[in-house]
Design an enzyme around this catalytic site. Structure first.
Site, mmCIF file in Angstrom:
data_model
loop_
_atom_site.group_PDB
_atom_site.id
_atom_site.type_symbol
_atom_site.label_atom_id
_atom_site.label_comp_id
_atom_site.label_asym_id
_atom_site.label_seq_id
_atom_site.Cartn_x
_atom_site.Cartn_y
_atom_site.Cartn_z
ATOM 1 N N GLU A 1 1.742 -1.402 20.401
ATOM 2 C CA GLU A 1 1.490 -0.434 19.322
ATOM 3 C C GLU A 1 -0.008 -0.335 19.047
ATOM 4 O O GLU A 1 -0.726 -1.334 19.130
ATOM 5 C CB GLU A 1 2.239 -0.932 18.071
ATOM 6 C CG GLU A 1 2.233 0.015 16.907
ATOM 7 C CD GLU A 1 3.064 -0.530 15.724
ATOM 8 O OE1 GLU A 1 4.137 -1.127 15.932
ATOM 9 O OE2 GLU A 1 2.609 -0.352 14.580
ATOM 10 N N ASP B 1 -2.414 1.306 16.020
ATOM 11 C CA ASP B 1 -2.232 1.855 14.668
ATOM 12 C C ASP B 1 -3.487 2.322 13.974
ATOM 13 O O ASP B 1 -4.464 1.586 13.914
ATOM 14 C CB ASP B 1 -1.725 0.758 13.713
ATOM 15 C CG ASP B 1 -0.327 0.316 13.989
ATOM 16 O OD1 ASP B 1 0.424 1.082 14.591
ATOM 17 O OD2 ASP B 1 -0.001 -0.812 13.581
ATOM 18 N N GLU C 1 -3.803 3.516 10.014
ATOM 19 C CA GLU C 1 -3.087 3.750 8.758
ATOM 20 C C GLU C 1 -4.116 3.992 7.670
ATOM 21 O O GLU C 1 -5.131 3.302 7.621
ATOM 22 C CB GLU C 1 -2.219 2.553 8.371
ATOM 23 C CG GLU C 1 -1.111 2.283 9.369
ATOM 24 C CD GLU C 1 -0.126 1.234 8.881
ATOM 25 O OE1 GLU C 1 1.075 1.388 9.142
ATOM 26 O OE2 GLU C 1 -0.559 0.264 8.234
ATOM 27 N N THR D 1 -6.542 -0.649 10.884
ATOM 28 C CA THR D 1 -6.249 -0.521 12.324
ATOM 29 C C THR D 1 -5.599 -1.813 12.809
ATOM 30 O O THR D 1 -5.855 -2.890 12.270
ATOM 31 C CB THR D 1 -7.535 -0.288 13.154
ATOM 32 O OG1 THR D 1 -8.388 -1.434 13.045
ATOM 33 C CG2 THR D 1 -8.297 0.944 12.680
ATOM 34 N N ASN D 2 -4.752 -1.670 13.819
ATOM 35 C CA ASN D 2 -4.109 -2.856 14.389
ATOM 36 C C ASN D 2 -3.703 -2.542 15.824
ATOM 37 O O ASN D 2 -3.535 -1.373 16.193
ATOM 38 C CB ASN D 2 -2.878 -3.245 13.558
ATOM 39 C CG ASN D 2 -2.478 -4.706 13.732
ATOM 40 O OD1 ASN D 2 -3.083 -5.451 14.500
ATOM 41 N ND2 ASN D 2 -1.438 -5.117 13.017
ATOM 42 N N ARG E 1 -3.813 -8.233 14.394
ATOM 43 C CA ARG E 1 -5.197 -8.018 14.836
ATOM 44 C C ARG E 1 -5.821 -6.920 13.979
ATOM 45 O O ARG E 1 -6.383 -5.954 14.482
ATOM 46 C CB ARG E 1 -5.204 -7.593 16.304
ATOM 47 C CG ARG E 1 -4.600 -8.635 17.233
ATOM 48 C CD ARG E 1 -4.807 -8.241 18.674
ATOM 49 N NE ARG E 1 -4.297 -9.254 19.560
ATOM 50 C CZ ARG E 1 -3.115 -9.211 20.173
ATOM 51 N NH1 ARG E 1 -2.316 -8.178 19.988
ATOM 52 N NH2 ARG E 1 -2.740 -10.192 20.961
ATOM 53 N N GLU E 2 -5.732 -7.104 12.674
ATOM 54 C CA GLU E 2 -6.148 -6.042 11.759
ATOM 55 C C GLU E 2 -7.659 -5.987 11.568
ATOM 56 O O GLU E 2 -8.315 -7.012 11.429
ATOM 57 C CB GLU E 2 -5.515 -6.244 10.375
ATOM 58 C CG GLU E 2 -4.006 -6.312 10.363
ATOM 59 C CD GLU E 2 -3.448 -7.713 10.566
ATOM 60 O OE1 GLU E 2 -4.225 -8.640 10.911
ATOM 61 O OE2 GLU E 2 -2.228 -7.882 10.393
ATOM 62 N N ASP F 1 4.369 -1.151 -2.844
ATOM 63 C CA ASP F 1 4.622 -2.592 -2.963
ATOM 64 C C ASP F 1 3.509 -3.414 -2.309
ATOM 65 O O ASP F 1 3.381 -4.591 -2.569
ATOM 66 C CB ASP F 1 6.002 -2.955 -2.389
ATOM 67 C CG ASP F 1 6.228 -2.384 -0.999
ATOM 68 O OD1 ASP F 1 5.506 -1.427 -0.612
ATOM 69 O OD2 ASP F 1 7.116 -2.891 -0.294
ATOM 70 N N ARG G 1 -7.087 -17.671 7.396
ATOM 71 C CA ARG G 1 -5.850 -17.323 8.063
ATOM 72 C C ARG G 1 -5.718 -18.037 9.406
ATOM 73 O O ARG G 1 -4.641 -18.438 9.812
ATOM 74 C CB ARG G 1 -5.841 -15.811 8.270
ATOM 75 C CG ARG G 1 -4.596 -15.266 8.877
ATOM 76 C CD ARG G 1 -4.708 -13.755 8.804
ATOM 77 N NE ARG G 1 -3.737 -13.096 9.611
ATOM 78 C CZ ARG G 1 -3.856 -11.833 9.986
ATOM 79 N NH1 ARG G 1 -4.930 -11.134 9.626
ATOM 80 N NH2 ARG G 1 -2.937 -11.271 10.710
#
Ligand SMILES: *[C@@H]1O[C@H](CO)[C@@H](O)[C@H](O)[C@H]1NC(C)=O
Length: 283
Positions: A109, A111, A113, A127-128, A137-138, A203, A268
């Site tokens: 994928e 991305d 967004e 983005t990812n 991998r944002e 959310d 993280r």
């Protein structure tokens, strides 16, 4: 009117030249009816414009909406002009992404967004890249303009060497294929469909879910137009890479507009960073 001064053949000749010039240089004349189909939201997906070149998605209390390409693509370049929900867009998410079949559990994928915000506060571009079901991998960015005021071109270049995310030709992010270095995490053999959507994600989207969608402003609308999909084997996208100028632009964006990078998120990845992170500085 000036036009009435040009008569007969001369006028036709002027028109013919104008048409030839526009069909050569006007970029992106894709027809949404031919290449795309709606995925959800029914009437909320609206195609219009000459040659079906415009599409609007709406979101209301009951549903968002979306569409996807009829075809699958393995590599190519996608350009889409987009204009996002304006004023108070907090809680809304507009997307443009590619994905392979997600039911496999090992999908790929790519991305884009766009997370809305309260009036006057900036959109966040998220983005990812997923490879074989593995994402995380944002990178996130703000923009140097207000993307709800005018159309801008958002592009994804995907070739065997890299995935590049661009806004108006300025690269935001380059995700490279490091298989030469023994890192197998590049989408390279699963065809993907192009998807786009507008939905409610209050959310999590705005400041971690603290700010809710203001439904008194509904319906919300996001606009897509003049897409271009280049998969031609001799297309420029095949060898697309950074040059001195675009590398400088990339640095400028990353220095001034990047708001999150997984490769520097020590909390993280306290054990160890994903393997591509140590190569990424060689962009
Ligand atoms: C919204 O605006 C705030 C304040 O400027 C900013 O920190 C945040 O990144 C913006 N985007 C989202 C999605 O909350």
């Amino acid at each position: 009117m000036g036009v009435s001064l040009i008569m007969g053949h001369e006028f036709k000749l002027v028109m013919l030249v104008a048409l030839m010039v526009s069909s050569t240089y006007v970029y992106g004349v894709g027809n949404f009816n031919n290449d795309f189909e709606s995925t959800f939201g029914g009437e909320r997906v609206k195609i219009s414009g000459p040659g079906n070149s415009d599409l609007a998605l709406t979101l209301d209390k009951y549903s968002g909406s979306g569409f996807r390409s009829k075809r699958d693509y393995l590599y190519g370049r996608l350009d889409m002009q987009m204009k996002f929900v304006d004023d108070n867009s907090a809680g809304t998410v507009t997307t443009l992404y590619l994905t392979s079949d997600q039911s496999t559990g090992r999908h790929d994928e790519i991305d884009f967004e766009f997370l809305g915000n309260v009036s006057g506060q900036p959109y966040t571009i998220h983005t990812n890249v997923f490879s074989q079901g593995q994402g995380s991998r944002e990178q996130q960015f703000h923009l140097w303009f207000d993307p709800s005021k005018a159309f801008h071109t958002y592009s994804i270049v995907w070739n065997p060497k890299l995935i590049m995310f661009l806004v108006d030709e300025t690269p935001l992010r380059v995700y490279r294929n490091y298989e030469n270095h023994g890192i197998i995490s590049f989408p390279k053999n699963q065809p993907q469909k192009i998807h786009a959507s507008l939905w409610n994600a209050d959310d999590w989207a705005t400041q971690g879910g603290l700010v809710k969608t203001d439904w008194s402003k509904a319906p919300f609308t996001a606009y897509y137009r003049n897409f271009n999909i280049d998969t031609s084997p001799n297309g420029q996208w095949r060898n697309h890479d950074l040059n001195a100028n675009s590398r400088r632009r990339l640095r400028w964006v990353q220095k001034n507009y990047m708001v999150y990078n997984y490769c520097t998120d020590w909390k993280r990845f306290s054990q160890s960073f994903p393997p591509e992170c140590k190569h990424a500085k060689f962009n």
